[in-house]
Design an enzyme around this catalytic site. Structure first.
Site, short mmCIF file in Angstrom:
data_model
loop_
_atom_site.label_atom_id
_atom_site.label_comp_id
_atom_site.label_asym_id
_atom_site.label_seq_id
_atom_site.Cartn_x
_atom_site.Cartn_y
_atom_site.Cartn_z
N GLU A 250 103.14 107.90 -13.45
CA GLU A 250 102.86 107.99 -14.89
C GLU A 250 102.00 109.21 -15.19
O GLU A 250 101.14 109.59 -14.39
CB GLU A 250 102.13 106.70 -15.34
CG GLU A 250 101.75 106.75 -16.81
CD GLU A 250 101.32 105.40 -17.39
OE1 GLU A 250 101.16 104.44 -16.62
OE2 GLU A 250 101.13 105.34 -18.63
N ASN B 270 102.29 103.03 -20.21
CA ASN B 270 101.96 103.12 -21.63
C ASN B 270 102.23 104.52 -22.20
O ASN B 270 102.51 104.68 -23.38
CB ASN B 270 100.48 102.76 -21.83
CG ASN B 270 100.16 101.32 -21.45
OD1 ASN B 270 101.05 100.49 -21.37
ND2 ASN B 270 98.90 101.03 -21.20
N ASN C 95 108.36 100.17 -22.54
CA ASN C 95 107.35 99.70 -21.59
C ASN C 95 106.41 98.73 -22.29
O ASN C 95 105.88 99.05 -23.37
CB ASN C 95 106.52 100.89 -21.08
CG ASN C 95 105.37 100.44 -20.18
OD1 ASN C 95 105.60 100.02 -19.04
ND2 ASN C 95 104.14 100.48 -20.69
N GLU C 96 106.22 97.56 -21.70
CA GLU C 96 105.23 96.57 -22.18
C GLU C 96 105.19 96.49 -23.71
O GLU C 96 104.11 96.57 -24.32
CB GLU C 96 103.85 96.89 -21.62
CG GLU C 96 103.76 96.72 -20.13
CD GLU C 96 102.34 96.77 -19.56
OE1 GLU C 96 101.39 97.11 -20.29
OE2 GLU C 96 102.20 96.46 -18.35
N GLU D 217 105.90 96.99 -12.33
CA GLU D 217 104.50 97.36 -12.09
C GLU D 217 103.86 96.19 -11.38
O GLU D 217 103.88 95.06 -11.89
CB GLU D 217 103.75 97.66 -13.39
CG GLU D 217 104.19 98.95 -14.05
CD GLU D 217 103.37 99.28 -15.30
OE1 GLU D 217 102.17 98.94 -15.35
OE2 GLU D 217 103.95 99.88 -16.22
N GLN E 253 100.02 102.57 -9.07
CA GLN E 253 100.95 103.68 -9.23
C GLN E 253 101.07 104.38 -7.88
O GLN E 253 100.82 103.71 -6.87
CB GLN E 253 100.42 104.58 -10.32
CG GLN E 253 100.30 103.84 -11.66
CD GLN E 253 100.09 104.72 -12.86
OE1 GLN E 253 100.05 105.93 -12.81
NE2 GLN E 253 99.95 104.06 -14.01
O1 AHR Z 1 99.61 101.18 -14.54
C1 AHR Z 1 98.66 101.27 -15.56
C2 AHR Z 1 99.16 100.69 -16.87
O2 AHR Z 1 99.27 99.31 -16.74
C3 AHR Z 1 100.52 101.12 -17.34
O3 AHR Z 1 100.50 102.32 -18.04
C4 AHR Z 1 100.92 99.99 -18.24
O4 AHR Z 1 102.31 99.83 -18.32
C5 AHR Z 1 100.20 98.79 -17.68
O5 AHR Z 1 99.52 98.10 -18.65
#
Ligand code: AHR
Length: 499
Positions: A27, A72, A172-173, A292, A353
């Protein structure tokens, strides 16, 4: 000392382990990209600005697929900013992490990194501030073969061959109020469905992932998945789920039993997806993308990350650089066992990550790169746990946890790869106090290696100066008549490579 037995029914496999089981998230957050995988001024940088030292560790980690560009971040990302001549790439406010995005690394640089790292790209689409049209434009830029402006733009940028990305995340989310463009389940479901339809009009074979829940605790969990799947069942291949285990919010016994938490969450998502499928009398099974997952001291992060300074938009700041302990590595080992136990439905998973940000690999800007403790269980599983997963039925003592009550002290999974005639036993002793004498009836004829993480100090960490303070070591096991015997010290994770 207690005894525990493992039985495996070779005629009843759980399912094929998808190669995407060993994915990661890359990310644009903190130093994951900038000064992580990409640092043109670094002495180890190649002609693309990619750090070779990091690349070597990524290969050793055994990463198979990388989800990009967020997280995010993606929900306020304009992909066009990150392609073309560097001089024309704009600097932007990045809202998700309150940073400046320089756009010197973008889609083409990511694809180059994937090619060199031997990793499959998995792209996430911005469904926060954007929608169907931009998704199709990006798809055309990335995969387009026709004589169109976007495919030609890619060619003009020096990339003749389409990248042929197969897996695409529809946002995403989107269930999280922190997400730029957060939506209700109904609004997201409609947008995801119409985006999926448009993407499929371009290429019916694309594999599409709809957002599920960003955590099991979300008040919308269950209803969210049901709403999204009731509308999108025919267009969607995967439902996502994200899981972070917080060691700062639980004790050690709970942490070592993190696999129970993940088991329950995955089982809940399967139940919800299958209920929708059953109502439709559908043969189709929705796959799960745990895109994730990790251990993350998220409560500590939430406690410090208040009130952004509107005048301060740093570039690649040090953010969420958790330093992992030996206990965290055991928890990651347990989470891997849980993922493999669900290999029939979990067909993609991404450790979040990759570098610096809650990551198995750490770097110094301009300096060294090293392996965090959690690097080891992931790298080991990715190397030896392939092929087909088998349930390891355990008969042994229970151990007490605060969150989950009494759980099996021993947790294990077995894998076998027909093609290479190799397999693995991964086993975690969750007890903090008791050793286990383990007998596993595996039917294997040879042990190729047996290594254990059995830290004397559960708080030990790896640093740039002491990069190997926590690492697996060889462990004695015996094999007689296909049955393996060994002793697992308290709080230990064993990986046996079988032949
Ligand atoms: O991995 C960190 C964050 O965690 C990511 O950006 C998001 O998708 C999740 O809330």
């Amino acid at each position: 000392m207690s005894t525990a037995r493992i039985a495996v029914d070779a005629d009843r496999p759980i399912g094929a382990i998808d190669r995407r089981m060993y994915g990661v998230l890359v990310e644009h957050l903190g130093r994951c990209v900038y000064t992580g995988i990409f640092e043109p001024d670094h002495p180890a940088a190649d002609e693309h600005g990619l750090r070779r030292d990091v690349m070597e560790l990524v290969r050793e980690l055994g990463v198979t697929v990388a989800r990009y560009p967020g997280g995010n971040f993606v929900s306020n990302y304009r992909w066009e900013d990150g392609v073309g001549p560097l001089a024309r790439r704009p600097r932007r406010l990045e809202l998700a992490w309150h940073s400046t995005e320089p756009n010197t690394f973008g889609t083409d640089e990511f694809m180059t990194w994937c090619r060199l790292a031997g990793v499959e790209p998995m792209m996430a689409l911005n469904l926060g501030t954007r929608g169907e049209e931009d998704a199709v434009n990006l798809l055309d830029y990335v995969n387009g073969r026709a004589d169109t402006d976007y495919a030609n733009l890619r060619r003009a940028n020096g990339h003749d061959e389409p990248y042929d990305v197969r897996m695409w995340c529809l946002g995403n989310e989107m269930d999280g109020p922190w997400q730029v463009g957060h939506k209700s389940a109904e609004d997201y479901a409609r947008l995801a469905l119409s985006t999926a339809r448009a993407m499929h009009m371009v290429d019916r074979g694309l594999e599409l992932v709809a957002c599920g829940s960003s955590a099991w605790e979300m008040p919308t969990f269950g209803d969210w998945e049901r709403t999204v799947l009731e509308l999108g069942y025919d267009e969607i291949d995967y439902i996502s789920m994200h899981r972070y285990i917080d060691p700062a919010a639980q004790d050690r016994a709970d942490l070592l039993a993190a696999g129970v938490d993940l088991d329950r969450f995955i089982d809940g998502v399967i139940a919800t997806a299958d209920a929708v499928g059953a109502k439709r009398r559908s043969d189709k099974k929705i796959k799960i993308s745990v895109d994730e997952w990790n251990v993350w001291r998220i409560s500590e992060w939430n406690a410090i990350e208040h009130g952004f300074d509107p005048g301060d938009w740093p570039l690649a700041p040090e953010k969420i650089e958790d330093v992992y302990t030996a206990a965290d590595a055991l928890a990651v080992g347990g989470l891997l066992i849980s993922l493999l136990r669900h290999a029939d439905r979990v067909k993609a998973a991404c450790l979040a990550q990759l570098v610096n940000v809650i990551a198995p690999i750490m770097t110094e800007k301009g300096g060294r790169a090293w392996r965090q403790t959690i690097f080891h269980p992931f790298a080991t599983a990715s190397r030896i746990a392939r092929g087909t997963a088998y349930d390891a039925v355990v008969a042994g003592p229970l151990t007490a946890t605060g969150r989950y009550g009494e759980v099996e002290a021993l947790d294990a999974v077995v894998t076998w790869d027909e093609q290479t005639a190799t397999g693995s036993l991964l086993a975690l002793n969750r007890s903090l106090t008791e050793s286990l004498d383990v007998t596993a009836a595996l039917g294997a004829s040879r042990v190729a290696s047996a290594r254990i993480l059995a830290p004397e100090d559960l708080d030990a960490v790896n640093t740039a100066d002491e990069p190997d303070a926590v690492a697996p070591v060889a462990h004695p096991v015996e094999l007689a008549d296909g049955a393996l015997t060994t002793t697992l010290p308290p709080a230990s994770w064993l990986a046996v490579e079988l032949a």
